[in-house]
Design a protein around this motif. Structure first.
Motif, PDB file in Angstrom:
ATOM      1  N   ALA A  64       0.835  -1.205   0.000  1.00 33.83           N
ATOM      2  CA  ALA A  64       0.000   0.000   0.000  1.00 33.83           C
ATOM      3  C   ALA A  64       0.865   1.248   0.000  1.00 33.83           C
ATOM      4  CB  ALA A  64      -0.931  -0.011   1.200  1.00 33.83           C
ATOM      5  N   ALA A  65       1.978   1.215   0.754  1.00 33.58           N
ATOM      6  CA  ALA A  65       2.887   2.350   0.774  1.00 33.58           C
ATOM      7  C   ALA A  65       3.472   2.606  -0.612  1.00 33.58           C
ATOM      8  CB  ALA A  65       4.002   2.106   1.788  1.00 33.58           C
ATOM      9  N   LEU A  66       3.884   1.537  -1.293  1.00 34.51           N
ATOM     10  CA  LEU A  66       4.411   1.687  -2.659  1.00 34.51           C
ATOM     11  C   LEU A  66       3.354   2.272  -3.591  1.00 34.51           C
ATOM     12  CD1 LEU A  66       6.576  -1.485  -3.445  1.00 34.51           C
ATOM     13  CD2 LEU A  66       7.330   0.898  -3.363  1.00 34.51           C
ATOM     14  N   GLN A  67       2.132   1.793  -3.458  1.00 36.60           N
ATOM     15  CA  GLN A  67       1.055   2.299  -4.314  1.00 36.60           C
ATOM     16  C   GLN A  67       0.863   3.796  -4.104  1.00 36.60           C
ATOM     17  OE1 GLN A  67      -2.724   0.324  -3.757  1.00 36.60           O
ATOM     18  NE2 GLN A  67      -3.851   1.919  -4.867  1.00 36.60           N
ATOM     19  N   ALA A  73      -0.879  10.947  -9.442  1.00 37.30           N
ATOM     20  CA  ALA A  73      -2.113  11.512  -9.982  1.00 37.30           C
ATOM     21  C   ALA A  73      -3.191  11.578  -8.911  1.00 37.30           C
ATOM     22  CB  ALA A  73      -2.598  10.679 -11.169  1.00 37.30           C
ATOM     23  N   THR A  74      -3.295  10.520  -8.109  1.00 39.66           N
ATOM     24  CA  THR A  74      -4.323  10.474  -7.065  1.00 39.66           C
ATOM     25  C   THR A  74      -3.890  11.200  -5.803  1.00 39.66           C
ATOM     26  OG1 THR A  74      -5.043   8.325  -7.915  1.00 39.66           O
ATOM     27  CG2 THR A  74      -5.775   8.932  -5.703  1.00 39.66           C
ATOM     28  N   PHE A  75      -2.609  11.065  -5.448  1.00 40.21           N
ATOM     29  CA  PHE A  75      -2.106  11.617  -4.189  1.00 40.21           C
ATOM     30  C   PHE A  75      -1.087  12.714  -4.487  1.00 40.21           C
ATOM     31  CE2 PHE A  75      -3.412   7.243  -3.413  1.00 40.21           C
ATOM     32  CZ  PHE A  75      -4.347   7.442  -2.418  1.00 40.21           C
ATOM     33  N   ALA A 299      -6.264  13.987  -4.103  1.00 37.20           N
ATOM     34  CA  ALA A 299      -6.724  15.110  -4.922  1.00 37.20           C
ATOM     35  C   ALA A 299      -8.247  15.231  -4.887  1.00 37.20           C
ATOM     36  CB  ALA A 299      -6.233  14.949  -6.356  1.00 37.20           C
ATOM     37  N   VAL A 300      -8.932  14.099  -4.741  1.00 34.19           N
ATOM     38  CA  VAL A 300     -10.397  14.069  -4.664  1.00 34.19           C
ATOM     39  C   VAL A 300     -10.783  13.015  -3.635  1.00 34.19           C
ATOM     40  CG1 VAL A 300     -10.718  14.800  -7.071  1.00 34.19           C
ATOM     41  CG2 VAL A 300     -10.549  12.350  -6.520  1.00 34.19           C
ATOM     42  N   ASP A 301     -12.051  12.996  -3.248  1.00 30.17           N
ATOM     43  CA  ASP A 301     -12.540  11.924  -2.374  1.00 30.17           C
ATOM     44  C   ASP A 301     -12.259  10.586  -3.062  1.00 30.17           C
ATOM     45  OD1 ASP A 301     -13.455  13.999  -0.877  1.00 30.17           O
ATOM     46  OD2 ASP A 301     -15.587  13.552  -1.130  1.00 30.17           O
ATOM     47  N   THR A 302     -11.700   9.653  -2.324  1.00 32.72           N
ATOM     48  CA  THR A 302     -11.298   8.392  -2.956  1.00 32.72           C
ATOM     49  C   THR A 302     -11.294   7.265  -1.925  1.00 32.72           C
ATOM     50  OG1 THR A 302      -9.597   7.366  -4.356  1.00 32.72           O
ATOM     51  CG2 THR A 302      -8.824   8.697  -2.520  1.00 32.72           C
TER      52      THR A 302
END
Length: 439
Positions: A64-67, A73-75, A299-302
């Motif tokens: 999860a840390a690697l992801q 783009a997401t974070f 960046a957005v609710d996710t």
């Protein structure tokens, strides 16, 4: 077997029922791994409190840390996205705010701006000659050892591990002694959360003086090279980029101190040869100098790892917890460097190779000069620095057979925690080193 026998047991000081788990206080500093073990029962992420009133989601699982670290783009990294801070829910005088608030440097930038600032750092650091780095580290190591070698005892953290990176960085960055001492004061207290707001003012004021100095008198050093870079950094960007790089003195000191601790407390290691390399890698796996950091914001609710997150939620990566993820059990091999001590992804540490070289040279030279050095107190009596971010010893008392100093050296001055406004003796310390080199 009792159905409840395998339930996670919270460590001392950790709330047993609900709420957020505090990553501060003496209990956490003494045994953070017990906290990380407890946090795993939440899943790949866990609700934590970095300081009173400062909430975060901590990523504790390796994959999860690697992801997170690789998904830019997401974070995002821009601290101005921090939702609870913007809403006024975070105390402005919190000791962790100075280390987390937005700065105009590569650590807090995204997209094209990050690429521009990051390139200035990587191109500049690439100009450091490894032979020069080895020579300077050896000279600083010799100088520091000469100051305590005749005594037969020393605190290796206060008199060696934490001082050596500052001296090396002073030379590489063209940093005068009075500025360098204020840099260390500011960085150390920011990481420890001690008068953090004042510490930040000291740090950025000192680096601002360095930028002004190099604008008028450039030299063959990192600060001057960065000014020459095609990214054409402004003075403000220069200050924050250099402060980011100079902040490496603190985790580097932790890194050296923790590796020395490992070598002195684990019989499996010898004080010479390739086993120092193994001790360095094992330290980065099991006791990384930055335990919890890498702030990110959705960046957005996710949804992430089964957790619903709001845009702007503060997320941190626990490098210390991720490196010990159960999924890695049996997978790690001797010499593996797949740990997350240097972070990963586009914001991975750009100075990991110089950091390893400095640590290796410093440790090898110490054991060559003082081959019978050993811990002078029970290991159980050692204490660790406070705060949620770093992982480093307060002190490492040792003893050894005294050796005659190769060159006469005046007695070492006061501790690095001295008030920076009283740094007259500290300026003399750098002069002592320069005079020592010419004798």
């Amino acid at each position: 077997m009792d159905a409840h026998s395998s339930a996670p047991v919270p460590p001392p000081g950790c709330p047993a029922h609900g709420g957020r788990v505090p990553l501060y206080g003496p209990d956490f500093a003494a045994n953070p791994q017990s906290y990380y073990d407890y946090l795993r029962h939440y899943g790949a992420t866990a609700p934590v409190e970095l300081a009173p009133g400062v909430n975060a989601t901590l990523v504790t699982e390796y994959s999860a840390a690697l992801q997170l670290l690789q998904d830019s783009a997401t974070f995002r990294k821009d601290g101005r996205r921090w939702r609870e801070f913007n809403e006024g829910a975070v105390p402005l005088d919190s000791p962790v705010v100075p280390l987390l608030m937005h700065r105009p440097n590569a650590m807090f930038a995204d997209g094209a701006e990050h690429l521009r600032l990051r390139q200035a750092i990587t191109d500049t650091m690439a100009r450091i000659d490894t032979r020069r780095l080895a020579r300077v580290t050896q000279q600083v190591s010799d100088f520091l050892i000469a100051q305590f070698g005749y005594r037969g005892s020393v605190d290796l953290v206060g008199s060696y591990a934490r001082q050596l990176p500052l001296f090396v960085f002073n030379e590489l960055f063209g940093c005068p002694a009075d500025i360098g001492d204020r840099v260390l004061f500011g960085i150390s207290n920011m990481f420890d959360g001690i008068n953090a707001e004042q510490a930040a003012e000291v740090l950025y004021g000192a680096v601002g003086e360095l930028v002004t100095l190099k604008r008028s008198r450039p030299g063959d050093d990192v600060a001057s090279w960065m000014m020459e870079h095609s990214s054409r950094l402004t003075d403000e960007e220069m200050v924050h980029q250099l402060a980011l790089l100079l902040s490496g003195t603190d985790p580097e000191g932790n890194f050296i101190g923790s590796t020395l601790h490992r070598l002195l407390t684990h019989d499996a290691y010898a004080h010479q040869g390739g086993l120092i390399y193994e001790a360095i890698d094992d330290t980065l796996w099991e006791n990384p100098p930055m335990a919890n950091l890498a702030p990110h914001y959705p960046a957005v609710d996710t949804e992430f790892a089964g957790e619903q997150l709001k845009a702007g939620d503060l997320m941190l990566v626990s490098f210390a917890a991720a490196n010990r993820s159960p999924i890695l059990a049996g997978e790690r091999k001797v010499g593996s460097r797949a740990h997350l001590a240097w972070s990963a992804g586009p914001h991975a540490c750009p100075s990991k190779d110089p950091a390893r070289q400095i640590a290796m040279t410093a440790i090898e030279n110490l054991f060559n000069k003082l081959p019978d050095i050993e811990l002078a107190v029970p290991e159980s009596s050692l204490s660790w620095r406070p705060g949620p971010f770093n992982r480093g010893l307060v002190a490492l008392p040792t003893r050894f057979t005294p050796v005659e100093a190769a060159r006469p050296v005046p007695a070492a001055n006061a501790t690095n925690r001295q008030e920076p406004g009283k740094a007259g003796e500290k300026t003399g310390r750098w002069s002592q080193f320069l005079n020592w080199l010419t004798k």
